[in-house]
Design an enzyme around this catalytic site. Structure first.
Site, PDB file in Angstrom:
ATOM      1  N   LYS A   1       0.790  -1.248  -0.067  1.00 40.77           N
ATOM      2  CA  LYS A   1       0.074   0.135  -0.040  1.00 40.77           C
ATOM      3  C   LYS A   1       0.867   1.251   0.001  1.00 40.77           C
ATOM      4  CE  LYS A   1      -2.354  -1.114   3.711  1.00 40.77           C
ATOM      5  NZ  LYS A   1      -1.681  -0.453   4.679  1.00 40.77           N
TER       6      LYS A   1
ATOM      7  N   ARG B   1      -9.878   1.050   8.447  1.00 43.60           N
ATOM      8  CA  ARG B   1      -9.380  -0.526   8.757  1.00 43.60           C
ATOM      9  C   ARG B   1     -10.357  -1.352   9.424  1.00 43.60           C
ATOM     10  NH1 ARG B   1      -3.197  -0.063   8.655  1.00 43.60           N
ATOM     11  NH2 ARG B   1      -2.832  -2.233   8.560  1.00 43.60           N
TER      12      ARG B   1
ATOM     13  N   ARG C   1      11.378  -6.918   4.822  1.00 42.21           N
ATOM     14  CA  ARG C   1      11.100  -5.432   4.533  1.00 42.21           C
ATOM     15  C   ARG C   1      11.854  -4.439   5.592  1.00 42.21           C
ATOM     16  NH1 ARG C   1       5.393  -2.854   4.764  1.00 42.21           N
ATOM     17  NH2 ARG C   1       5.186  -3.686   7.024  1.00 42.21           N
TER      18      ARG C   1
ATOM     19  N   ARG D   1      10.850  -2.510  10.742  1.00 43.00           N
ATOM     20  CA  ARG D   1       9.873  -2.083  11.603  1.00 43.00           C
ATOM     21  C   ARG D   1       9.680  -3.000  12.698  1.00 43.00           C
ATOM     22  NH1 ARG D   1       4.769  -0.428   8.045  1.00 43.00           N
ATOM     23  NH2 ARG D   1       3.923  -2.043   9.462  1.00 43.00           N
TER      24      ARG D   1
ATOM     25  N   ARG E   1      -1.288  -9.563  12.869  1.00 39.67           N
ATOM     26  CA  ARG E   1      -1.761  -8.696  11.995  1.00 39.67           C
ATOM     27  C   ARG E   1      -2.750  -9.103  10.678  1.00 39.67           C
ATOM     28  NH1 ARG E   1       3.887  -6.227  10.534  1.00 39.67           N
ATOM     29  NH2 ARG E   1       2.852  -4.937   9.033  1.00 39.67           N
TER      30      ARG E   1
HETATM   31  P1  ADP Z   1       0.625  -2.691   7.684  1.00 40.57           P
HETATM   32  O1  ADP Z   1      -0.506  -2.138   6.653  1.00 40.57           O
HETATM   33  O2  ADP Z   1       1.765  -3.024   7.007  1.00 40.57           O
HETATM   34  O3  ADP Z   1       0.089  -3.292   8.783  1.00 40.57           O
HETATM   35  P2  ADP Z   1       0.590   0.145   8.992  1.00 40.57           P
HETATM   36  O4  ADP Z   1       1.859   1.039   8.865  1.00 40.57           O
HETATM   37  O5  ADP Z   1      -0.557   0.760   8.004  1.00 40.57           O
HETATM   38  O6  ADP Z   1       1.080  -1.227   8.321  1.00 40.57           O
HETATM   39  O7  ADP Z   1       0.015  -0.177  10.351  1.00 40.57           O
HETATM   40  C1  ADP Z   1       0.823  -0.717  11.487  1.00 40.57           C
HETATM   41  C2  ADP Z   1       0.101  -0.730  12.555  1.00 40.57           C
HETATM   42  O8  ADP Z   1      -0.690   0.586  13.127  1.00 40.57           O
HETATM   43  C3  ADP Z   1      -1.178  -1.867  12.527  1.00 40.57           C
HETATM   44  O9  ADP Z   1      -0.740  -3.209  12.839  1.00 40.57           O
HETATM   45  C4  ADP Z   1      -2.303  -1.282  13.759  1.00 40.57           C
HETATM   46  O10 ADP Z   1      -1.720  -1.543  14.790  1.00 40.57           O
HETATM   47  C5  ADP Z   1      -1.879   0.384  13.561  1.00 40.57           C
HETATM   48  N1  ADP Z   1      -2.908   0.841  12.816  1.00 40.57           N
HETATM   49  C6  ADP Z   1      -2.709   1.552  11.484  1.00 40.57           C
HETATM   50  N2  ADP Z   1      -3.737   1.975  11.053  1.00 40.57           N
HETATM   51  C7  ADP Z   1      -4.842   1.946  11.776  1.00 40.57           C
HETATM   52  C8  ADP Z   1      -6.340   2.085  11.816  1.00 40.57           C
HETATM   53  N3  ADP Z   1      -6.645   2.729  10.844  1.00 40.57           N
HETATM   54  N4  ADP Z   1      -6.951   1.801  12.914  1.00 40.57           N
HETATM   55  C9  ADP Z   1      -6.292   1.021  13.981  1.00 40.57           C
HETATM   56  N5  ADP Z   1      -4.895   0.876  13.883  1.00 40.57           N
HETATM   57  C10 ADP Z   1      -4.126   1.112  12.996  1.00 40.57           C
END
Ligand code: ADP
Length: 215
Positions: A14, A90, A125, A160, A171
């Site tokens: 993404k 999400r 990554r 990360r 996740r």
């Molecule tokens: P990825 O899509 O690879 O999991 P992100 O950087 O988008 O990585 O998200 C990392 C973490 O941040 C998620 O596992 C979650 O804990 C938190 N997070 C991100 N976006 C949201 C959201 N919209 N609502 C709740 N938690 C979120």
């Protein structure tokens, strides 16, 4: 142009697509994950809470996310340019909240990638601690030229905290349970497009074509 929502399981690319699309269309990239990681760097009470929460692979509470997204959507640049939402909504509650927050129109893109591919990508990554460019030690075409050094700015590459085998499982499960219903929500509104490829340039071209057909 309409705004864009990118929905995908963790590791589907993404962030990479959002960066390429922002360059092509002069749009603004809003990554909730990056905004949360910025909060963590502030090293206050919320930082410790977020750090622990994100390490478990579960979603951060909606109240915290709503505050962050609302603040970002109220900034001036958003009124002037289109934007790409990466990591929001999400869950169903967040999708409903987004409708309440603004009457912007969205095109929703779903990046469909298998669990096996996602795991391999997540475990390899590497992100630049300075410019944010993303590399991958498990994918030949995405390996940095020098081990652990950014091709772009020569800064150190980092893993990360949540890119571990255990956290990936959590996740991914969270994604299936919480985020997949959001796809149904947008499907029933008629603005959901599936993009189904592993090649980053092919994915990009497919999204560009969808966007150009909808300008
Ligand atoms: P990825 O899509 O690879 O999991 P992100 O950087 O988008 O990585 O998200 C990392 C973490 O941040 C998620 O596992 C979650 O804990 C938190 N997070 C991100 N976006 C949201 C959201 N919209 N609502 C709740 N938690 C979120």
């Amino acid at each position: 142009m309409k705004n864009l929502i990118l929905i995908a399981p963790p590791g589907a690319g993404k962030g990479t697509q959002a960066k390429m699309l922002c360059k092509e269309f002069n749009m603004i990239h809003i990554s909730i994950g990056d905004l949360l990681r910025l909060e963590i760097e502030k090293q206050n009470d919320l930082s410790n809470f977020l750090k622990d929460k994100m390490k478990t692979g579960s979603l951060v509470e909606d109240t915290i996310i709503f505050k962050i997204i609302e603040e970002r959507l109220n900034e001036l640049d958003i009124k002037e340019k289109g934007f790409i939402l990466d990591g929001f909504p999400r869950n169903l509650n967040q999708a409903i909240k987004l409708d309440d927050l603004s009457d912007n129109e969205y095109i929703v893109i779903y990046l469909d990638v298998s669990k096996e591919v996602l795991e391999k990508r997540i475990l390899g990554r590497l992100t630049c601690s300075n410019c944010g460019n993303v590399f991958n030690e498990n994918i030949e075409s995405l390996k940095p030229k020098k081990t652990n050094i950014c091709d772009n700015c020569n800064f150190r590459l980092e893993k990360r905290l949540d890119d571990t085998k255990e956290t990936f499982e959590d996740r991914y499960n969270t994604y299936i349970k919480e985020t997949q219903p959001v796809l149904e929500f947008y499907k029933s509104k008629g603005n959901l497009y599936n993009v189904n490829s592993l090649d980053k340039d092919k994915i990009f071209n497919d999204i560009v074509n969808i966007l150009r057909g909808n300008v």
